[in-house]
Write a protein that holds these residues in place. Structure first.
Motif, PDB file in Angstrom:
ATOM      1  N   HIS A 187       0.592  -1.172  -0.166  1.00  0.00           N
ATOM      2  CA  HIS A 187      -0.127   0.059   0.095  1.00  0.00           C
ATOM      3  C   HIS A 187       0.902   1.211   0.033  1.00  0.00           C
ATOM      4  O   HIS A 187       0.449   2.262  -0.575  1.00  0.00           O
ATOM      5  N   SER A 188       1.712   1.146   0.778  1.00  0.00           N
ATOM      6  CA  SER A 188       2.874   2.390   0.717  1.00  0.00           C
ATOM      7  C   SER A 188       3.375   2.507  -0.598  1.00  0.00           C
ATOM      8  O   SER A 188       3.569   3.780  -1.183  1.00  0.00           O
ATOM      9  N   VAL A 189       4.010   1.542  -1.257  1.00  0.00           N
ATOM     10  CA  VAL A 189       4.365   1.594  -2.623  1.00  0.00           C
ATOM     11  C   VAL A 189       3.571   2.312  -3.617  1.00  0.00           C
ATOM     12  O   VAL A 189       3.664   3.178  -4.273  1.00  0.00           O
ATOM     13  N   ALA A 190       2.342   1.842  -3.447  1.00  0.00           N
ATOM     14  CA  ALA A 190       0.869   2.292  -4.346  1.00  0.00           C
ATOM     15  C   ALA A 190       0.907   3.843  -4.098  1.00  0.00           C
ATOM     16  O   ALA A 190       0.715   4.591  -4.975  1.00  0.00           O
ATOM     17  N   GLU A 191       0.788   4.225  -2.669  1.00  0.00           N
ATOM     18  CA  GLU A 191       0.613   5.736  -2.543  1.00  0.00           C
ATOM     19  C   GLU A 191       1.840   6.474  -3.045  1.00  0.00           C
ATOM     20  O   GLU A 191       1.431   7.602  -3.579  1.00  0.00           O
ATOM     21  N   LYS A 192       2.840   6.114  -2.754  1.00  0.00           N
ATOM     22  CA  LYS A 192       4.279   6.951  -3.253  1.00  0.00           C
ATOM     23  C   LYS A 192       3.995   6.937  -4.881  1.00  0.00           C
ATOM     24  O   LYS A 192       4.533   8.232  -5.605  1.00  0.00           O
ATOM     25  N   LEU A 193       3.598   5.942  -5.440  1.00  0.00           N
ATOM     26  CA  LEU A 193       3.467   6.002  -6.961  1.00  0.00           C
ATOM     27  C   LEU A 193       2.379   6.858  -7.262  1.00  0.00           C
ATOM     28  O   LEU A 193       2.632   7.930  -8.339  1.00  0.00           O
ATOM     29  N   LYS A 194       1.469   7.212  -6.719  1.00  0.00           N
ATOM     30  CA  LYS A 194       0.326   7.805  -6.973  1.00  0.00           C
ATOM     31  C   LYS A 194       1.038   9.535  -6.765  1.00  0.00           C
ATOM     32  O   LYS A 194       0.525  10.203  -7.598  1.00  0.00           O
ATOM     33  N   GLU A 195       1.659   9.633  -5.768  1.00  0.00           N
ATOM     34  CA  GLU A 195       2.222  10.972  -5.520  1.00  0.00           C
ATOM     35  C   GLU A 195       3.134  11.400  -6.597  1.00  0.00           C
ATOM     36  O   GLU A 195       3.146  12.512  -7.052  1.00  0.00           O
ATOM     37  N   LYS A 196       3.891  10.456  -7.155  1.00  0.00           N
ATOM     38  CA  LYS A 196       4.874  10.648  -8.215  1.00  0.00           C
ATOM     39  C   LYS A 196       4.181  11.036  -9.577  1.00  0.00           C
ATOM     40  O   LYS A 196       4.601  11.731 -10.175  1.00  0.00           O
ATOM     41  N   ILE A 197       3.098  10.239  -9.720  1.00  0.00           N
ATOM     42  CA  ILE A 197       2.628  10.440 -11.069  1.00  0.00           C
ATOM     43  C   ILE A 197       1.739  11.698 -11.098  1.00  0.00           C
ATOM     44  O   ILE A 197       1.821  12.489 -11.990  1.00  0.00           O
ATOM     45  N   ALA A 198       1.266  12.122  -9.913  1.00  0.00           N
ATOM     46  CA  ALA A 198       0.682  13.542  -9.640  1.00  0.00           C
ATOM     47  C   ALA A 198       1.834  14.816 -10.036  1.00  0.00           C
ATOM     48  O   ALA A 198       1.256  15.680 -10.295  1.00  0.00           O
ATOM     49  N   GLU A 199       2.677  14.376  -9.695  1.00  0.00           N
ATOM     50  CA  GLU A 199       4.016  15.266  -9.671  1.00  0.00           C
ATOM     51  C   GLU A 199       4.279  15.639 -11.129  1.00  0.00           C
ATOM     52  O   GLU A 199       4.399  16.692 -11.609  1.00  0.00           O
ATOM     53  N   ILE A 200       4.527  14.298 -11.706  1.00  0.00           N
ATOM     54  CA  ILE A 200       5.113  14.397 -13.271  1.00  0.00           C
ATOM     55  C   ILE A 200       3.856  14.688 -14.205  1.00  0.00           C
ATOM     56  O   ILE A 200       4.167  15.038 -15.291  1.00  0.00           O
ATOM     57  N   GLY A 201       2.702  14.585 -13.731  1.00  0.00           N
ATOM     58  CA  GLY A 201       1.778  14.465 -14.695  1.00  0.00           C
ATOM     59  C   GLY A 201       1.478  13.425 -15.701  1.00  0.00           C
ATOM     60  O   GLY A 201       2.266  12.611 -15.983  1.00  0.00           O
ATOM     61  N   ALA A 202       0.078  13.259 -15.836  1.00  0.00           N
ATOM     62  CA  ALA A 202      -0.409  11.981 -16.692  1.00  0.00           C
ATOM     63  C   ALA A 202      -0.224  12.281 -18.316  1.00  0.00           C
ATOM     64  O   ALA A 202      -0.161  11.087 -18.978  1.00  0.00           O
ATOM     65  N   GLY A 203      -0.406  13.409 -18.587  1.00  0.00           N
ATOM     66  CA  GLY A 203      -0.743  13.541 -20.128  1.00  0.00           C
ATOM     67  C   GLY A 203      -2.041  12.596 -20.683  1.00  0.00           C
ATOM     68  O   GLY A 203      -3.138  12.669 -20.179  1.00  0.00           O
ATOM     69  N   ASP A 204      -1.755  12.059 -21.646  1.00  0.00           N
ATOM     70  CA  ASP A 204      -2.590  11.308 -22.287  1.00  0.00           C
ATOM     71  C   ASP A 204      -2.635  10.121 -21.712  1.00  0.00           C
ATOM     72  O   ASP A 204      -3.491   9.071 -22.055  1.00  0.00           O
ATOM     73  N   ASP A 205      -1.937   9.633 -20.815  1.00  0.00           N
ATOM     74  CA  ASP A 205      -1.768   8.066 -20.135  1.00  0.00           C
ATOM     75  C   ASP A 205      -2.686   7.934 -19.051  1.00  0.00           C
ATOM     76  O   ASP A 205      -2.926   8.987 -18.343  1.00  0.00           O
ATOM     77  N   GLU A 206      -3.043   6.724 -18.796  1.00  0.00           N
ATOM     78  CA  GLU A 206      -3.749   6.380 -17.794  1.00  0.00           C
ATOM     79  C   GLU A 206      -2.788   5.525 -16.726  1.00  0.00           C
ATOM     80  O   GLU A 206      -2.016   4.431 -17.486  1.00  0.00           O
ATOM     81  N   PHE A 207      -2.869   5.595 -15.641  1.00  0.00           N
ATOM     82  CA  PHE A 207      -2.035   5.018 -14.750  1.00  0.00           C
ATOM     83  C   PHE A 207      -2.701   4.280 -13.738  1.00  0.00           C
ATOM     84  O   PHE A 207      -3.827   4.528 -13.223  1.00  0.00           O
ATOM     85  N   HIS A 208      -2.611   2.762 -13.708  1.00  0.00           N
ATOM     86  CA  HIS A 208      -3.334   1.931 -13.018  1.00  0.00           C
ATOM     87  C   HIS A 208      -2.138   1.258 -12.083  1.00  0.00           C
ATOM     88  O   HIS A 208      -1.506   0.644 -12.433  1.00  0.00           O
ATOM     89  N   ILE A 209      -2.504   0.943 -10.699  1.00  0.00           N
ATOM     90  CA  ILE A 209      -1.586   0.020  -9.743  1.00  0.00           C
ATOM     91  C   ILE A 209      -2.713  -1.331  -9.371  1.00  0.00           C
ATOM     92  O   ILE A 209      -4.099  -1.036  -8.603  1.00  0.00           O
ATOM     93  N   THR A 210      -2.201  -2.398  -9.242  1.00  0.00           N
ATOM     94  CA  THR A 210      -2.933  -3.608  -9.075  1.00  0.00           C
ATOM     95  C   THR A 210      -1.950  -4.638  -8.482  1.00  0.00           C
ATOM     96  O   THR A 210      -0.818  -4.532  -8.317  1.00  0.00           O
ATOM     97  N   GLY A 211      -2.507  -5.729  -8.218  1.00  0.00           N
ATOM     98  CA  GLY A 211      -1.719  -6.900  -7.707  1.00  0.00           C
ATOM     99  C   GLY A 211      -2.322  -7.200  -6.516  1.00  0.00           C
ATOM    100  O   GLY A 211      -3.002  -6.500  -5.757  1.00  0.00           O
TER     101      GLY A 211
END
Length: 877
Positions: A187-211
């Motif tokens: 869960h910590s990894v997922a939250e950190k990745l979300k923060e980084k994605i928000a920082e760099i911007g997603a553009g036309d990309d969709e980001f999904h985290i699962t497992g």
């Protein structure tokens, strides 16, 4: 004086002492809650010593495997999909960032950076001339042009280890696989990745985290939120409903206090005795609250209806508790027995759940009989002045509740066979539904469909081979060869490959006979012959290709001799694995598989200058060994040991499934067994399973079997308790009727609507047992008391559908509606409990009020002999 009477008298005369003891006990035991440790790992549904867990842990160590968080990137807008410079720049940034993730307070909780599967951390296998390959990073740096991005795509799709795993076949999606050392870091990894994605911007990309690790760890975090939100909301709803029924704010606080104290003490005992807060134990408050409130509602309902007749708190309480003490005691015992039976299941968290819910039920009963009278005695007498005053009003007699209760009483006793027939019909349909039940669970489905984890699961599994992992471990069972066996095998092989060179064959046979006597091992035999035959090869005439080729074949034949123990270097075994992979792909449940055979085929192709026809398993052990040696010149040679052990005696077939449902994994297991039975491998191979998806199947199967056995045993125990309570097997059977019909209806309904029989549904059978028997005991006990008093069934049924039936109906409404806030929870187990708790209450209550009066009407001359005799003796006296 009976113990029960003394306890009630103590409460009536020492209410403040009773209250003080309860509050101090609650605070002391509740203090242990601060030591809570959350564990949402479904693996722990099994004992640490369970063979499947032991093998799973052994497999992870042996092959260097970790649980994985999957970060998926999807681009449906760009014509090149994710293979455009902007998207790949984001992927590169996120991969490098993920490699740095670790828990600052515990360095052991981290992302295993070396084993990340991402474009910047995997090798591109390229041909470097005939017989040579070279390795370079697939994406050493982000591409600057479209051409460079498309080249990365083409290289990735040409690698069978990456196609369908890291990159989708349509190029629209790309996956970054992040191995983590501990699942509770997901869960910590997922939250950190979300923060980084928000920082760099997603553009036309969709980001999904699962497992699965993300789903399990996230459930643990959200579980706490649900405990803090849903339980208080349910209590508020119950509070408002009781206020509606009893119209006395001060009085109805008592059941709330009992429920809260019971939950706090039970959870304090759970945590104080060293148990973790598991998915199962997180539901303890939800299961205890309705049962804790049920007894209080019975008391308040009777008190509400009787107070105005006596105008004396103490007298009214003695009267009410005299009527209710025995039914409440036995309903609590039976409810506790139902949950205590779970202690005999083979699943530790379920055992703890059953034991502590049972303790909570008994504690709730104790607090109810001592605190409710004490609380009422501490109230200001004036506050009860108008309490229950409407019981004498004509409007009350004609209220909606009472009119319908009288109608139910008249119908069930007036048309008993119709009521019995309709319910038998419902039961038959229920039995049909029970046979349609599907046992299935999937931790990802513990979230509602709109939850980001469920969305990610759907999107990524539609693009890739699958994000659910299972490992099929094959092990060779070939014994070490003796020197004599190796020599015989070599002779047979030479005869098969040198039929056209009799002179060379005879010379080779003589060499074998010469060196065998001095060879101490198979390897010694091979070394001696290799030395002799290399000399023959060097001395072959330059213009005689036949002699040169023949001695070359003889040398090649040495590679497969004595290598039998290195099973997974054998071409025939690798071809068997490759054919097996194709079979699984055709079946459809396995979206992708990765094996050592894929490595061998890819490297073999590149050794022959990228010739697609060479994408195959080579014909000799030596050639296979050459591909593996070549692969070990890569940047990450240890990647090979994820698929095969260094001694080549075990192989890991990494299977990717698009679904984590037990039913789908079970189909794969069945397919594997059928394939191995119909297609025996070229050597004896044993096989076993590892991976979280497989472990879920094992604990689910154990849970269902354990729940079934525990329910049947508790059903028998409750029947014996009922027989003891009523001093009659007949009355004991009557008490089991509402429970039997409720179970038939609930689980038949589950089967008919196609709802999976999962973890929450399985444990609800224990709650059904407790609540259904509660109502039956109250109804039957009060019916017998009324018949002994009136001697007339018509009068008795009218009395029963007054105060006693009203108390049951109030309980039904309070609990059924009171737990509707659970339906708003984002976690499906809580929603399931909310729906089925309400259904259990409604059907078990209605079964009690409809079926029991109908059965008693039909059987009245038989079952009421004792009561009618007592009435007759009383009348004569």
């Amino acid at each position: 004086m009976e113990l029960s009477t003394r306890a009630i008298q103590f409460s009536l005369h020492k209410p403040k002492i009773v209250t003080a003891i309860m509050l101090v006990f609650t605070l002391v035991v509740g203090a242990f809650i601060v030591k809570v440790h959350v564990d949402t790992d479904p693996e722990n549904m099994l004992s640490e010593h369970e063979p499947v867990r032991v093998f799973h842990d052994q497999t992870k160590k042996e092959f260097g495997l970790y649980d994985v968080v999957v970060l998926g990137v999807v681009n449906e807008h760009n014509p090149d999909g994710v293979f455009n410079p902007e998207t790949l720049q984001r992927v590169f940034t996120l991969s490098k960032f993920a490699a740095t993730l670790a828990d600052p307070e515990d360095p052991e909780r981290r992302v295993v950076s070396r084993d990340i599967i991402a474009p910047d951390n995997v090798d591109n296998i390229l041909q470097a001339g005939l017989g040579q390959v070279r390795f370079e990073w697939l994406m050493k740096e982000p591409p600057k042009t479209r051409e460079e991005a498309l080249k990365i795509r083409d290289y990735a799709l040409s690698n069978p280890l990456l196609k369908g795993t890291m990159v989708s076949e349509d190029g629209k999606a790309l996956g970054i696989y992040l191995p983590i050392t501990k699942k509770d870091f997901a869960h910590s990894v997922a939250e950190k990745l979300k923060e980084k994605i928000a920082e760099i911007g997603a553009g036309d990309d969709e980001f999904h985290i699962t497992g699965l690790p993300v789903a399990e760890d996230t459930f643990g975090k959200e579980m706490f939120i649900q405990m803090a939100v849903s339980a208080p909301l349910a209590m508020l709803m119950i509070f408002l409903l009781m206020l509606f029924f009893f119209r006395n704010l001060q009085l109805i606080i008592a059941p709330m206090i009992i429920a809260v104290c019971t939950v706090i003490v039970t959870m304090g005992m759970l945590i104080g005795t060293g148990h973790t807060l598991h998915i199962m134990s997180s539901m303890i408050p939800i299961f205890i609250m309705p049962i804790a409130v049920v007894d209080s509602v019975h008391i308040l309902s009777e008190f509400f209806d009787a107070y105005q007749q006596r105008k004396n708190r103490k007298e009214t309480l003695i009267y009410v508790m005299g009527d209710l003490f025995k039914p409440m005691f036995f309903t609590s015992l039976t409810s506790a027995a139902g949950f205590l039976s779970l202690a005999f299941t083979p699943i530790p968290p379920v055992q703890a759940f059953g034991i502590f819910v049972a303790l909570g039920i008994l504690l709730a009963w104790l607090l109810t009989i001592v605190f409710v009278p004490a609380y009422i005695m501490m109230m200001n007498e004036e506050s009860l002045e108008n309490f229950g005053v409407d019981t004498t009003d004509a409007s009350h007699e004609n209220s909606f509740l009472n009119r319908h209760l009288r109608w139910i009483g008249k119908t069930s006793s007036g048309k008993p066979w119709l009521v019995i027939g309709v319910n038998i019909g419902i039961m038959i349909v229920g039995v049909v539904g029970i046979f349609m039940i599907k046992v299935n669970d999937n931790p990802v489905k513990w979230f509602k469909k709109s939850h980001e984890i469920r969305v990610a699961d759907r999107v990524l599994n539609s693009h890739f081979g699958g994000t659910y992992e299972a490992y099929l471990i094959l092990a060779g069972n070939v014994q070490e060869m003796t020197v004599a066996q190796a020599a015989e095998q070599l002779k047979e092989k030479l005869q098969s490959i040198l039929p056209g060179s009799p002179a060379i064959l005879n010379s080779a046979m003589e060499d074998i006979a010469q060196v065998i006597t001095d060879s101490k091992s198979v390897q010694g035999l091979k070394d001696a012959l290799a030395q002799l035959w290399n000399i023959e090869l060097d001395n072959a005439p330059e213009d005689d290709d036949t002699v040169y080729d023949s001695w070359g074949k003889a040398l090649d034949s040495l590679g497969g001799i004595g290598a039998q123990k290195e099973v997974f270097k054998r071409p025939d075994v690798l071809r068997y694995i490759s054919d097996f992979q194709e079979h699984l792909a055709q079946k459809g449940d396995v979206g992708k598989s990765n094996t050592v055979a894929d490595v061998v085929k890819k490297v073999h192709m590149e050794l022959f200058e990228g010739d697609p026809e060479r994408f195959a398993i080579p014909d000799t052990v030596n050639a296979v060994a050459q591909t593996l040696i070549s692969f070990q010149n890569s940047h990450k040679p240890d990647d090979l040991w994820h698929l095969v052990t260094p001694d080549y005696t075990k192989a890991n077939l990494w299977l990717q499934l698009r679904s984590g449902d037990n039913l789908d994994m079970e189909r794969v297991i069945e397919d594997v067994e059928q394939y191995f039975a119909a297609n025996p491998p070229p050597v004896e191979l044993s096989h076993d399973w590892a991976g979280l998806t497989y472990i879920n199947v094992v604990w689910q199967e154990k849970m269902v079997t354990g729940m079934m056995e525990s329910f049947l045993s508790s059903f028998a125990v409750v029947f014996l308790m009922m027989t003891f309570l009523f001093r009659s097997p007949t009355w004991g059977l009557l008490a089991m009727v509402p429970l039997t019909f409720t179970i038939g209806f609930i689980y038949g309904f589950i089967g008919l609507i196609g709802k999976d029989y999962d973890m929450p549904v399985a444990v609800l059978s224990s709650l059904a047992l407790g609540l259904a028997v509660d109502f039956a005991i109250h109804f039957l006990q009060r019916t017998r008391m009324t018949m002994a008093k009136t001697g007339d069934w018509g009068e008795a049924i009218r009395d029963m559908f007054d105060d006693p039936a009203r108390a049951i109906l109030r309980n039904i409404i309070v609990i059924a509606i009171g737990f509707t806030p659970l339906l708003l929870a984002p976690l499906v187990p809580y929603q399931t409990v909310g729906v089925f708790l309400a259904t259990i209450m409604l059907y078990s209550g209605m079964a009690t009020l409809w079926i029991l009066p109908a059965l008693l009407t039909v059987m009245k001359d038989w079952v009421f002999k004792k009561e009618l005799k007592a009435f007759g003796e009383k009348a004569e006296g």
